[in-house]
Design an enzyme around this catalytic site. Structure first.
Site, PDB file in Angstrom:
ATOM      1  CD  GLU A   1      73.187  43.294  38.303  1.00  0.00           C
ATOM      2  OE1 GLU A   1      73.484  44.128  37.465  1.00  0.00           O
ATOM      3  OE2 GLU A   1      73.768  43.006  39.215  1.00  0.00           O
TER       4      GLU A   1
ATOM      5  CD  GLU B   1      76.712  39.767  39.309  1.00  0.00           C
ATOM      6  OE1 GLU B   1      76.889  41.080  39.160  1.00  0.00           O
ATOM      7  OE2 GLU B   1      75.662  39.315  38.465  1.00  0.00           O
TER       8      GLU B   1
HETATM    9  O1  AHR Z   1      79.911  41.061  37.367  1.00  0.00           O
HETATM   10  C1  AHR Z   1      79.660  42.122  36.543  1.00  0.00           C
HETATM   11  C2  AHR Z   1      78.534  42.665  36.300  1.00  0.00           C
HETATM   12  O2  AHR Z   1      77.875  43.329  37.351  1.00  0.00           O
HETATM   13  C3  AHR Z   1      77.341  41.641  35.771  1.00  0.00           C
HETATM   14  O3  AHR Z   1      77.290  41.497  34.332  1.00  0.00           O
HETATM   15  C4  AHR Z   1      76.190  42.176  36.121  1.00  0.00           C
HETATM   16  O4  AHR Z   1      75.058  41.246  36.671  1.00  0.00           O
HETATM   17  C5  AHR Z   1      76.524  43.082  37.614  1.00  0.00           C
HETATM   18  O5  AHR Z   1      76.037  44.426  37.332  1.00  0.00           O
END
Ligand code: AHR
Length: 534
Positions: free
Chosen positions: A208, A327
């Site tokens: 990210e 994610e």
């Molecule tokens: O999964 C939780 C968090 O969400 C992770 O650390 C991050 O990559 C995202 O913002």
């Protein structure tokens, strides 16, 4: 089914009554079916979306909250094995058949020094983790994780720190993990007791990096350059690896679109996948609107593919970039509680969403959405796996399955094969965010080798069942093996430590196959898995 009555010609009173009751019931059922919402699923065995890459059923373990400590690892627990790994958790992970697990973050990785987590445990330093404002003891690191993954039957998807570090460090960790022997880092691994390389094939180039919350946050151009150089160095070292560049942290980012194009313009030839991240929440308690989010996910995937292919065209490249949705989940239940947590402690109860039944429906729809893009979505990670926004929860007295465990397990176990291009003709509803949304999300996966055809479906209609038909004459030798259903009268029903089986799957008997004509009923607000076998 027809509403035709049967006749009874005998004189027996009991017989007459039984036939009368039978006819009444039959006519009632027939009328109900006439009134029911109807839908059609259209597939053709020669019209294929693509092979399912099993890695789309991946998950994620971050050094965050109780995912590692008290999650997969708890040295003094009665559930721990000789390496401190929780056996009860491993058993549940195996039920899910998780093919790959991303590690060690997430936001955490952007400040992580992997060297702190290898070698003798008593020499490992405790450090501050600025991402989650906690203390990291480093008692668990990459070697322990590689061990755990082996026991879980999973591959590792390793992320490198491109926040506070860069290409040099990425090269070093790769040397430590994958180089056989005879160099500083490979011999260090051997000295730490790991003679054989871990042979990690899939590497995330940071996490990210578009997010202002990220340590070492970068502009698209800055990140694109670093990703290109990191990918280049890593592939010099091990040409077998694949790399994932960071896409946007969500569709809602102001830089979305611009970010993907700029990043790929810089690193197109050095990377194999572009990442997508997306979490949804039912903050306004509007379930139809919440369930509509799978349409948002579908549009997100299509948009990123268009941008990737646009860069490909501009570069006149022969190479195709595929997607890593590394994610995805529902995440909002724990937000308020997390704001009140004490800082700078070890492994607090962070991001411990307790998932309800409607969350499981959306998770099912999201899985269907990714399967429908199986030609281009090659990796995906349910974020996360244990305790932190997770299908599996633990306490000192055991581990249990959250509601979202079930659609995830069903898709992972039964969703391997080839996705048939699945056309769905179903009634729809109007959503504020996405316009017209189908009540029915569905996809068919065909495993020709095993002689299995599986229909996954979510009926998002909260009021009405749906009668569904599908011409399966090309699969006329298949029979219905089982129809698994997840449903509940209470959309907010949850599984907890004291009541772990409140939301669990049941088996239905409304699916029929007759001369290649398949019919079924998907009950209101339900997740369905219909398994047909040759
Ligand atoms: O999964 C939780 C968090 O969400 C992770 O650390 C991050 O990559 C995202 O913002």
């Amino acid at each position: 089914m027809t509403g035709r009555k049967v006749k009874y010609t005998g004189e027996n009173e009991m017989g007459k009554r039984a036939v009368r009751a039978y006819n009444k019931n039959k006519i009632w059922k027939f009328k109900r079916r006439l009134e029911m919402k109807k839908a059609e699923i259209i597939v053709d065995r020669y019209y294929l979306t693509g092979e399912v890459d099993k890695r789309i059923f991946g998950s994620f373990i971050e050094h965050l909250g109780r995912a590692v400590y008290e999650g997969i690892y708890q040295e003094n627990s009665p559930f721990a094995d000789e390496q401190g790994l929780r056996k009860d958790v491993l058993a549940l992970v195996k039920e899910l058949q998780v093919p790959i697990v991303r590690y060690p973050g997430g936001n955490f990785v952007s400040g992580y020094h992997w060297e702190d987590g290898v070698g003798p445990k008593e020499e490992r330093p405790s450090k501050v983790d600025l991402a989650w404002q906690v203390i990291e003891t480093n008692q668990f690191g990459l070697n322990e994780f590689a061990n755990w993954a082996k026991k879980a039957g999973s591959e590792v998807m390793m992320a490198v720190n491109l926040g506070t570090r860069g290409p040099e460090d990425a090269k070093n960790i790769l040397e430590y993990c994958n180089f056989k022997k005879g160099t500083y880092y490979s011999d260090l691994r051997r000295k730490h007791g790991y003679e054989e390389p871990h042979n990690i094939k899939l590497w995330c180039l940071g996490n990210e990096m578009d997010g202002p919350w990220q340590m070492g946050h970068k502009t698209a151009k800055e990140y694109g350059r670093v990703a290109a150089e990191t990918g280049r160095l890593m592939k010099f070292m091990d040409p077998e690896i694949e790399t994932v560049a960071c896409g946007s942290s969500s569709l809602a980012m102001d830089t979305f679109g611009y970010w993907e194009e700029e990043v790929l313009s810089e690193c197109y030839e050095q990377v194999d996948y572009l990442s997508l991240h997306q979490y949804y929440g039912n903050r306004d308690d509007n379930t139809p609107e919440f369930l509509a989010n799978s349409k948002g996910m579908d549009e997100f995937i299509s948009s990123v593919l268009s941008i990737a292919d646009c860069v490909k065209a501009k570069k006149r490249s022969k190479k195709q970039i595929n997607l890593s949705f590394d994610e995805w989940n529902v995440w909002y239940h724990s937000n308020e509680a997390d704001e009140k947590l004490e800082k700078w402690v070890q492994a607090p109860h962070q991001l411990e969403d307790v998932y309800n039944f409607e969350d499981a429906l959306l998770v099912g729809s999201m899985l269907i959405t990714m399967l429908r893009h199986a030609d281009r979505v090659k990796v995906a990670c349910l974020a996360q796996l244990v305790n932190v926004i997770a299908p599996i929860m633990t306490s000192d007295t055991g581990a249990w399955r959250q509601t979202i465990f079930y659609p995830y397990m069903h898709a992972s176990v039964y969703g391997r094969g080839t996705v048939l291009n699945t056309l769905v003709k179903a009634p729809s509803y109007e959503s504020k965010s996405y316009g017209e949304v189908s009540f029915l999300d569905s996809v068919c996966v065909w495993n020709e080798e095993n002689g299995e055809l599986t229909i996954f479906a979510v009926n998002k209609n909260l009021e009405e069942d749906m009668e569904v038909s599908c011409d399966l004459r090309q699969f006329a030798d298949y029979k219905v093996a089982e129809h698994i259903i997840l449903t509940n009268d209470d959309m907010k029903a949850v599984n907890t430590e004291s009541n772990p089986d409140c939301v669990t799957p049941v088996y239905g008997n409304a699916s029929h196959m007759e001369n290649g004509h398949f019919t079924t009923v998907f009950g209101k607000h339900s997740w369905n898995v219909v398994r047909l076998k040759r």
